[in-house]
Scaffold this motif. Structure first.
Motif, PDB file in Angstrom:
ATOM      1  N   ASN A 113     -21.234  -5.313   5.627  1.00 44.54           N
ATOM      2  CA  ASN A 113     -20.670  -6.242   6.606  1.00 44.54           C
ATOM      3  C   ASN A 113     -19.276  -6.736   6.244  1.00 44.54           C
ATOM      4  OD1 ASN A 113     -23.080  -6.265   8.198  1.00 44.54           O
ATOM      5  ND2 ASN A 113     -24.014  -7.620   6.668  1.00 44.54           N
ATOM      6  N   ARG A 114     -18.827  -6.512   5.026  1.00 42.95           N
ATOM      7  CA  ARG A 114     -17.561  -7.077   4.574  1.00 42.95           C
ATOM      8  C   ARG A 114     -16.423  -6.160   5.002  1.00 42.95           C
ATOM      9  NH1 ARG A 114     -17.459 -11.264   1.167  1.00 42.95           N
ATOM     10  NH2 ARG A 114     -19.554 -10.780   0.442  1.00 42.95           N
ATOM     11  N   THR A 115     -15.617  -6.619   5.958  1.00 41.25           N
ATOM     12  CA  THR A 115     -14.558  -5.805   6.541  1.00 41.25           C
ATOM     13  C   THR A 115     -13.219  -6.516   6.419  1.00 41.25           C
ATOM     14  OG1 THR A 115     -16.066  -4.770   8.130  1.00 41.25           O
ATOM     15  CG2 THR A 115     -13.726  -4.703   8.658  1.00 41.25           C
ATOM     16  N   GLY A 116     -12.209  -5.768   6.064  1.00 41.72           N
ATOM     17  CA  GLY A 116     -10.845  -6.269   5.954  1.00 41.72           C
ATOM     18  C   GLY A 116     -10.023  -5.192   5.284  1.00 41.72           C
ATOM     19  N   ALA A 117      -8.803  -5.506   4.908  1.00 41.84           N
ATOM     20  CA  ALA A 117      -7.977  -4.516   4.222  1.00 41.84           C
ATOM     21  C   ALA A 117      -6.940  -5.211   3.360  1.00 41.84           C
ATOM     22  CB  ALA A 117      -7.294  -3.590   5.219  1.00 41.84           C
ATOM     23  N   ILE A 118      -6.796  -4.691   2.138  1.00 44.60           N
ATOM     24  CA  ILE A 118      -5.702  -5.049   1.244  1.00 44.60           C
ATOM     25  C   ILE A 118      -5.017  -3.737   0.894  1.00 44.60           C
ATOM     26  CG2 ILE A 118      -5.023  -6.187  -0.894  1.00 44.60           C
ATOM     27  CD1 ILE A 118      -7.740  -7.617  -0.849  1.00 44.60           C
ATOM     28  N   GLU A 119      -3.788  -3.544   1.361  1.00 44.86           N
ATOM     29  CA  GLU A 119      -3.123  -2.255   1.254  1.00 44.86           C
ATOM     30  C   GLU A 119      -1.834  -2.373   0.448  1.00 44.86           C
ATOM     31  OE1 GLU A 119      -4.153  -0.269   5.558  1.00 44.86           O
ATOM     32  OE2 GLU A 119      -2.515  -1.730   5.482  1.00 44.86           O
ATOM     33  N   ILE A 120      -1.537  -1.327  -0.304  1.00 43.15           N
ATOM     34  CA  ILE A 120      -0.261  -1.202  -0.990  1.00 43.15           C
ATOM     35  C   ILE A 120       0.466   0.003  -0.418  1.00 43.15           C
ATOM     36  CG2 ILE A 120       0.913  -0.925  -3.190  1.00 43.15           C
ATOM     37  CD1 ILE A 120      -0.669  -3.524  -2.969  1.00 43.15           C
ATOM     38  N   TRP A 121       1.647  -0.213   0.139  1.00 44.68           N
ATOM     39  CA  TRP A 121       2.472   0.849   0.699  1.00 44.68           C
ATOM     40  C   TRP A 121       3.689   1.041  -0.203  1.00 44.68           C
ATOM     41  CZ3 TRP A 121       0.726   3.413   5.027  1.00 44.68           C
ATOM     42  CH2 TRP A 121      -0.344   2.812   5.698  1.00 44.68           C
ATOM     43  N   ALA A 122       4.024   2.286  -0.480  1.00 43.28           N
ATOM     44  CA  ALA A 122       5.149   2.599  -1.361  1.00 43.28           C
ATOM     45  C   ALA A 122       6.086   3.577  -0.669  1.00 43.28           C
ATOM     46  CB  ALA A 122       4.647   3.187  -2.677  1.00 43.28           C
ATOM     47  N   GLU A 123       7.395   3.398  -0.906  1.00 43.80           N
ATOM     48  CA  GLU A 123       8.401   4.288  -0.296  1.00 43.80           C
ATOM     49  C   GLU A 123       8.400   5.633  -0.997  1.00 43.80           C
ATOM     50  OE1 GLU A 123      11.959   6.481   0.225  1.00 43.80           O
ATOM     51  OE2 GLU A 123      11.593   5.346  -1.626  1.00 43.80           O
ATOM     52  N   GLN A 124       8.393   6.687  -0.187  1.00 45.54           N
ATOM     53  CA  GLN A 124       8.431   8.050  -0.703  1.00 45.54           C
ATOM     54  C   GLN A 124       9.179   8.921   0.302  1.00 45.54           C
ATOM     55  OE1 GLN A 124       4.612   9.650  -1.906  1.00 45.54           O
ATOM     56  NE2 GLN A 124       5.282  11.755  -1.550  1.00 45.54           N
ATOM     57  N   ASP A 125      10.291   9.478  -0.122  1.00 44.48           N
ATOM     58  CA  ASP A 125      11.085  10.376   0.732  1.00 44.48           C
ATOM     59  C   ASP A 125      11.456   9.720   2.058  1.00 44.48           C
ATOM     60  OD1 ASP A 125      10.883  12.379  -1.209  1.00 44.48           O
ATOM     61  OD2 ASP A 125       8.999  13.115  -0.365  1.00 44.48           O
ATOM     62  N   GLY A 126      11.841   8.442   1.995  1.00 47.24           N
ATOM     63  CA  GLY A 126      12.327   7.753   3.183  1.00 47.24           C
ATOM     64  C   GLY A 126      11.257   7.221   4.104  1.00 47.24           C
ATOM     65  N   LEU A 127       9.987   7.271   3.684  1.00 47.67           N
ATOM     66  CA  LEU A 127       8.880   6.744   4.478  1.00 47.67           C
ATOM     67  C   LEU A 127       7.986   5.888   3.591  1.00 47.67           C
ATOM     68  CD1 LEU A 127       7.830  10.002   6.367  1.00 47.67           C
ATOM     69  CD2 LEU A 127       9.061   8.064   7.366  1.00 47.67           C
ATOM     70  N   LEU A 128       7.278   4.944   4.213  1.00 47.54           N
ATOM     71  CA  LEU A 128       6.258   4.205   3.491  1.00 47.54           C
ATOM     72  C   LEU A 128       4.932   4.940   3.631  1.00 47.54           C
ATOM     73  CD1 LEU A 128       6.818   0.393   4.242  1.00 47.54           C
ATOM     74  CD2 LEU A 128       7.240   1.619   2.106  1.00 47.54           C
ATOM     75  N   MET A 129       4.352   5.303   2.480  1.00 43.17           N
ATOM     76  CA  MET A 129       3.075   5.994   2.444  1.00 43.17           C
ATOM     77  C   MET A 129       2.053   5.066   1.783  1.00 43.17           C
ATOM     78  SD  MET A 129       4.299   8.886   3.647  1.00 43.17           S
ATOM     79  CE  MET A 129       3.008  10.111   3.381  1.00 43.17           C
ATOM     80  N   LEU A 130       0.787   5.230   2.139  1.00 41.23           N
ATOM     81  CA  LEU A 130      -0.255   4.420   1.535  1.00 41.23           C
ATOM     82  C   LEU A 130      -0.412   4.806   0.068  1.00 41.23           C
ATOM     83  CD1 LEU A 130      -2.438   2.240   2.076  1.00 41.23           C
ATOM     84  CD2 LEU A 130      -4.057   4.129   2.400  1.00 41.23           C
ATOM     85  N   ASP A 131      -0.110   3.871  -0.829  1.00 33.45           N
ATOM     86  CA  ASP A 131      -0.291   4.103  -2.257  1.00 33.45           C
ATOM     87  C   ASP A 131      -1.761   3.946  -2.626  1.00 33.45           C
ATOM     88  OD1 ASP A 131       1.027   4.431  -4.963  1.00 33.45           O
ATOM     89  OD2 ASP A 131      -0.006   2.524  -5.270  1.00 33.45           O
ATOM     90  N   ASP A 132      -2.401   2.903  -2.096  1.00 30.96           N
ATOM     91  CA  ASP A 132      -3.826   2.693  -2.292  1.00 30.96           C
ATOM     92  C   ASP A 132      -4.228   1.472  -1.476  1.00 30.96           C
ATOM     93  OD1 ASP A 132      -6.396   3.137  -3.192  1.00 30.96           O
ATOM     94  OD2 ASP A 132      -5.853   3.162  -5.316  1.00 30.96           O
ATOM     95  N   GLY A 133      -5.529   1.259  -1.335  1.00 32.28           N
ATOM     96  CA  GLY A 133      -5.994   0.106  -0.585  1.00 32.28           C
ATOM     97  C   GLY A 133      -7.484  -0.080  -0.732  1.00 32.28           C
ATOM     98  N   TYR A 134      -7.932  -1.285  -0.400  1.00 35.81           N
ATOM     99  CA  TYR A 134      -9.362  -1.594  -0.373  1.00 35.81           C
ATOM    100  C   TYR A 134      -9.703  -2.080   1.025  1.00 35.81           C
ATOM    101  CZ  TYR A 134     -13.849  -3.787  -1.129  1.00 35.81           C
ATOM    102  OH  TYR A 134     -15.155  -4.136  -1.012  1.00 35.81           O
ATOM    103  N   TYR A 135     -10.781  -1.520   1.622  1.00 33.29           N
ATOM    104  CA  TYR A 135     -11.078  -1.753   3.034  1.00 33.29           C
ATOM    105  C   TYR A 135     -12.497  -2.256   3.286  1.00 33.29           C
ATOM    106  CZ  TYR A 135      -6.796   0.909   3.768  1.00 33.29           C
ATOM    107  OH  TYR A 135      -5.489   1.337   3.736  1.00 33.29           O
ATOM    108  N   GLY A 136     -13.296  -2.444   2.260  1.00 33.17           N
ATOM    109  CA  GLY A 136     -14.672  -2.855   2.496  1.00 33.17           C
ATOM    110  C   GLY A 136     -15.389  -1.835   3.356  1.00 33.17           C
ATOM    111  N   ALA A 137     -16.012  -2.317   4.439  1.00 30.21           N
ATOM    112  CA  ALA A 137     -16.796  -1.444   5.318  1.00 30.21           C
ATOM    113  C   ALA A 137     -15.956  -0.734   6.377  1.00 30.21           C
ATOM    114  CB  ALA A 137     -17.899  -2.258   5.993  1.00 30.21           C
ATOM    115  N   ALA A 138     -14.651  -0.963   6.413  1.00 29.57           N
ATOM    116  CA  ALA A 138     -13.796  -0.368   7.456  1.00 29.57           C
ATOM    117  C   ALA A 138     -13.412   1.064   7.071  1.00 29.57           C
ATOM    118  CB  ALA A 138     -12.560  -1.230   7.669  1.00 29.57           C
ATOM    119  N   ARG A 139     -14.396   1.956   7.008  1.00 26.42           N
ATOM    120  CA  ARG A 139     -14.175   3.314   6.507  1.00 26.42           C
ATOM    121  C   ARG A 139     -13.259   4.122   7.409  1.00 26.42           C
ATOM    122  NH1 ARG A 139     -15.706   1.727   1.654  1.00 26.42           N
ATOM    123  NH2 ARG A 139     -17.939   1.325   1.437  1.00 26.42           N
ATOM    124  N   HIS A 140     -13.471   4.040   8.723  1.00 26.99           N
ATOM    125  CA  HIS A 140     -12.626   4.834   9.622  1.00 26.99           C
ATOM    126  C   HIS A 140     -11.190   4.336   9.580  1.00 26.99           C
ATOM    127  CE1 HIS A 140     -11.359   7.291  12.977  1.00 26.99           C
ATOM    128  NE2 HIS A 140     -10.914   6.210  13.603  1.00 26.99           N
TER     129      HIS A 140
END
Length: 312
Positions: A113-140
């Motif tokens: 039931n625990r849903t949310g997101a804590i995300e880290i975005w990092a610049e790579q080749d002129g774009l922000l890409m997802l470096d890592d994150g925690y999403y709980g139950a928000a798998r999709h």
């Protein structure tokens, strides 16, 4: 977000800690642990050398770090975390240029039931890409995020990157500015807070906190602007944006009377004056009706440009 604060709503983040450097190690300066007294006691007996444990790793690598499993990892408090039901953590270093001011650590549990997101975005080749994150139950939503990137100025991460300032997005599921609106709506995510994370070396990192109604990261968000062009020479900050589950918008525009806090005055002022995150629980100084408050200073060019606060 909901129009009232529901008493039985569980927060997405269960523990928040501030670790500060002292004599070459990180010591616990403040923390909010709820009813996890044994984990709190284990934390107060712990310190971290540079490179040791999660806070030490964020210090040594000079970047935010996400850890989504403790068993067999470098996490030092694995047994206490398991007993407390904690399964994931994010460490956010707070640098003023090359000086480490503190490491903010948040810890979460994982259930269906625990849903949310804590995300880290990092610049790579002129774009922000997802470096890592925690999403709980928000798998999709996690899968969608792993396959999404942002140019400067696009979406919440790209907007923070372009502005070099915190941003607050409302109504994530229906907002045209939020690129992942459809999957956010299906996950129940409602409010997004994006923060620039300043680290030595000039690498661009953006932290996003995405809150859901059922397990919110916070019931109230505030963004305080301390840039000289906004406040002048006086060490102070003005409320630039905010939202509250009870009150709605906390600031509606330039026509509204200015809300200002001076450095060292109150909890926001302490974060502004010290440049170190503030975590308080159950104190009379808190805004009425909240158990925990976190104030995170955002550094730019060696000084505090903003203070972002959230209340649970």
């Amino acid at each position: 977000m909901d129009t009232i604060v529901e008493a039985d709503v569980k927060p997405f983040i269960q523990v928040t800690e501030v670790w500060v450097p002292k004599d070459g190690i990180l010591e616990l300066a403040a923390g909010s642990y709820g009813d996890l007294a044994e984990f709190e006691e284990a934390s107060r007996r712990t310190s971290f050398a540079k490179g040791e444990g999660l806070p030490g790793k964020a210090w040594a690598e000079q970047r935010p770090v996400v850890l989504k499993g403790f068993d067999g990892s470098y996490f030092k408090r694995t047994e206490a975390a398991a007993e407390a039901g904690l399964t994931a953590a994010v460490a956010i270093p707070v640098f003023a240029r090359k000086e480490l001011k503190a490491v903010l650590v948040v810890l979460c549990g994982d259930d269906e039931n625990r849903t949310g997101a804590i995300e880290i975005w990092a610049e790579q080749d002129g774009l922000l890409m997802l470096d890592d994150g925690y999403y709980g139950a928000a798998r999709h939503f996690e899968w969608v995020s792993q396959h999404t990137h942002f140019p400067k100025g696009q979406g919440l991460p790209g907007g923070v990157w372009s502005a070099q300032a915190p941003m607050l997005f409302r109504d994530l599921g229906s907002g045209y500015r939020f690129i992942r609106a459809d999957s956010a709506g299906k996950a129940g995510l409602t409010t997004g807070l994006g923060l620039p994370i300043s680290v030595p070396g000039g690498v661009t990192y953006v932290l996003t906190l995405l809150s859901a109604r059922g397990t919110p990261i916070a019931h109230r968000f505030e963004m305080w602007d301390a840039r000289a062009e906004r406040v002048g020479a006086e060490p102070s900050a003005v409320l630039a944006d905010g939202i509250c589950a009870r009150e709605g918008a906390l600031w509606t525009g330039e026509a509204e009377p200015e809300k200002r806090i001076k450095a060292w005055h109150g909890l926001i002022g302490r974060a502004l004056g010290t440049g170190v995150p503030v975590v308080e629980s159950g104190m009379p100084a808190l805004t009425a009706g909240y158990d925990t408050m976190v104030a995170l200073p955002i550094h730019k060019d060696g000084t505090v440009s903003h203070v972002v606060a959230w209340y649970v």
